[in-house]
Design a protein around this motif. Structure first.
Motif, short mmCIF file in Angstrom:
data_model
loop_
_atom_site.label_atom_id
_atom_site.label_comp_id
_atom_site.label_asym_id
_atom_site.label_seq_id
_atom_site.Cartn_x
_atom_site.Cartn_y
_atom_site.Cartn_z
N ALA A 1 0.85 -1.19 0.00
CA ALA A 1 0.00 0.00 0.00
C ALA A 1 0.88 1.24 0.00
O ALA A 1 2.06 1.18 0.38
N PHE A 2 0.31 2.34 -0.42
CA PHE A 2 1.03 3.62 -0.41
C PHE A 2 -0.01 4.71 -0.26
O PHE A 2 -1.05 4.69 -0.94
N THR A 3 0.24 5.66 0.64
CA THR A 3 -0.73 6.73 0.88
C THR A 3 -0.18 8.07 0.43
O THR A 3 0.96 8.42 0.78
N GLY A 4 -1.00 8.80 -0.31
CA GLY A 4 -0.58 10.14 -0.74
C GLY A 4 -1.50 10.65 -1.83
O GLY A 4 -2.09 9.85 -2.56
N LYS A 5 -1.62 11.97 -1.91
CA LYS A 5 -2.47 12.55 -2.96
C LYS A 5 -1.72 12.56 -4.28
O LYS A 5 -0.48 12.60 -4.30
N VAL A 6 -2.48 12.55 -5.38
CA VAL A 6 -1.89 12.52 -6.72
C VAL A 6 -0.89 13.67 -6.88
O VAL A 6 0.21 13.48 -7.42
N GLU A 7 -1.25 14.83 -6.37
CA GLU A 7 -0.37 16.00 -6.51
C GLU A 7 0.99 15.77 -5.86
O GLU A 7 1.99 16.33 -6.29
N GLN A 8 0.99 15.01 -4.75
CA GLN A 8 2.24 14.83 -4.01
C GLN A 8 3.02 13.57 -4.41
O GLN A 8 4.22 13.48 -4.19
N MET A 9 2.32 12.59 -4.98
CA MET A 9 3.00 11.32 -5.29
C MET A 9 3.91 11.47 -6.50
O MET A 9 3.55 12.15 -7.47
N SER A 10 5.07 10.82 -6.44
CA SER A 10 5.96 10.83 -7.61
C SER A 10 5.55 9.69 -8.55
O SER A 10 4.86 8.75 -8.13
N PHE A 11 6.00 9.75 -9.78
CA PHE A 11 5.75 8.65 -10.70
C PHE A 11 6.36 7.36 -10.16
O PHE A 11 5.81 6.28 -10.33
N LYS A 12 7.51 7.51 -9.48
CA LYS A 12 8.19 6.32 -8.94
C LYS A 12 7.29 5.60 -7.91
O LYS A 12 7.19 4.38 -7.90
N ASP A 13 6.65 6.41 -7.04
CA ASP A 13 5.74 5.83 -6.04
C ASP A 13 4.61 5.07 -6.74
O ASP A 13 4.23 3.97 -6.33
N MET A 14 4.06 5.70 -7.78
CA MET A 14 2.93 5.08 -8.50
C MET A 14 3.37 3.82 -9.22
O MET A 14 2.68 2.80 -9.18
N ASP A 15 4.53 3.88 -9.86
CA ASP A 15 5.05 2.71 -10.59
C ASP A 15 5.22 1.53 -9.65
O ASP A 15 4.89 0.39 -9.99
N ARG A 16 5.75 1.80 -8.45
CA ARG A 16 6.04 0.72 -7.50
C ARG A 16 4.73 -0.02 -7.13
O ARG A 16 4.68 -1.24 -7.11
N VAL A 17 3.68 0.77 -6.85
CA VAL A 17 2.39 0.15 -6.49
C VAL A 17 1.85 -0.66 -7.67
O VAL A 17 1.43 -1.82 -7.50
#
Ligand code: NAD
Length: 272
Positions: free
Chosen positions: A94-110
């Protein structure tokens, strides 16, 4: 004799939570187990629990986001046991954060773990499941694969994607008369370590988020595993786990897109 006696079952993310409970419950029912995880300490604990039930077990380090390794693992498991009957694509983060704050790297990992890990596990094992003449794929989505909440965009996207992928696969297996059944699982809050292990964007407090999760997660991993295995026995297409999942699913379906207003307000009130 149970439905699972003598069958070869693969469980990814078996070192903790739902994956561990599934492994233990499958062992109790006489299955032969291939368990894997990136967490070798947790995996060794699960291995010991499974062995104490007298089950045959093969335990391996595996990162489900590494496609080539997943493909090689599937062949290795099939060669070791001679066949594969059930694959539980359970590993997740899991990963918590708003779209505005999340990096592409965070999104890719999930997406790499929660979506592509499921796709790789499915594609890698599918030929072996077909060959077995008696296969079953069980993909773990989430209640967050049925509706979205703020701060979980990547997790929501991955879990919606798992649902779409899995439901399409089920139709294909039926249409092509393949000997592979397919189940998509949507747990509500399950008391596991997922929130403790999760990461978040800067500025959010990890312990606060974990405490909030602990308050909301009501169902034990053992209960979740039992519900999943019953759904496998009944060849269900979809299973929801926990009263929260049932209530929220009904609410979202009856309120249509309007659910977002209520969920948004609830999230804001609870500082989510
Ligand atoms: N706990 C809940 O409330 C809940 C609700 C809905 C869905 N789920 C889903 O259930 C599944 C199991 O989660 P859980 O709650 O038992 O969490 P958990 O953290 O207790 O267990 C997840 C396991 O997956 C492993 N894992 C993580 N990344 C991996 C990778 N790249 N390769 C292999 N293993 C990896 C972890 O090491 C861990 O052992 C996940 O897919 C999760 O998204 C959980």
């Amino acid at each position: 004799m149970s439905h699972f006696t003598g069958k070869v079952a693969v469980v990814t993310g078996a070192g903790s939570g739902i994956g561990r409970a599934l492994s233990v419950e499958l062992a109790k029912r006489g299955a032969r187990l291939a368990i894997c995880d990136v967490d070798t300490v947790g995996l060794a604990e699960t291995e010991a629990l499974v062995r104490s039930q007298g089950a045959e077990v093969k335990a391996d380090h595996l990162d489900v986001s590494q496609r080539e390794l997943v493909l090689a693992y599937a062949d290795d498991v099939a060669a070791h046991f001679g066949t594969v009957n059930l694959v539980f694509n359970n590993a997740g983060i899991a990963f918590t954060g708003k779209v505005e704050q999340m990096s592409f790297k965070d999104m890719d990992r999930v997406m790499d773990v929660d979506f592509w890990g499921v796709v790789s596990g499915t594609k890698a094992f599918l030929p072996h499941l077909i060959e077995s003449g008696d296969g079953h794929i069980i993909n773990i989505s989430s209640i967050f694969g049925l509706f979205s909440v703020p701060t979980q965009s990547a997790y929501n996207a991955a879990k919606f994607a798992v649902r779409g992928f899995t439901e399409s696969l089920r139709m294909e297996m039926i249409a092509d008369k393949r000997p592979v059944k397919v189940l998509c699982v949507h747990p509500g809050g399950i008391k596991t370590n997922i929130a403790r292990k999760a990461e978040q964007v800067e500025g959010l407090d990890h312990d606060d988020l974990a405490k909030q999760f602990d308050k909301l997660a009501r169902t034990s991993p053992a209960k979740a595993a039992n519900v999943i295995l019953k759904a496998v026995e009944k060849n269900k297409a979809r299973v929801l786990i926990g009263a929260d999942a049932w209530v929220l699913d009904k609410f979202v379906r009856t309120s249509g897109p309007g659910y977002a207003r209520a969920v948004g307000a609830f999230s804001k009130r609870n500082g989510l």
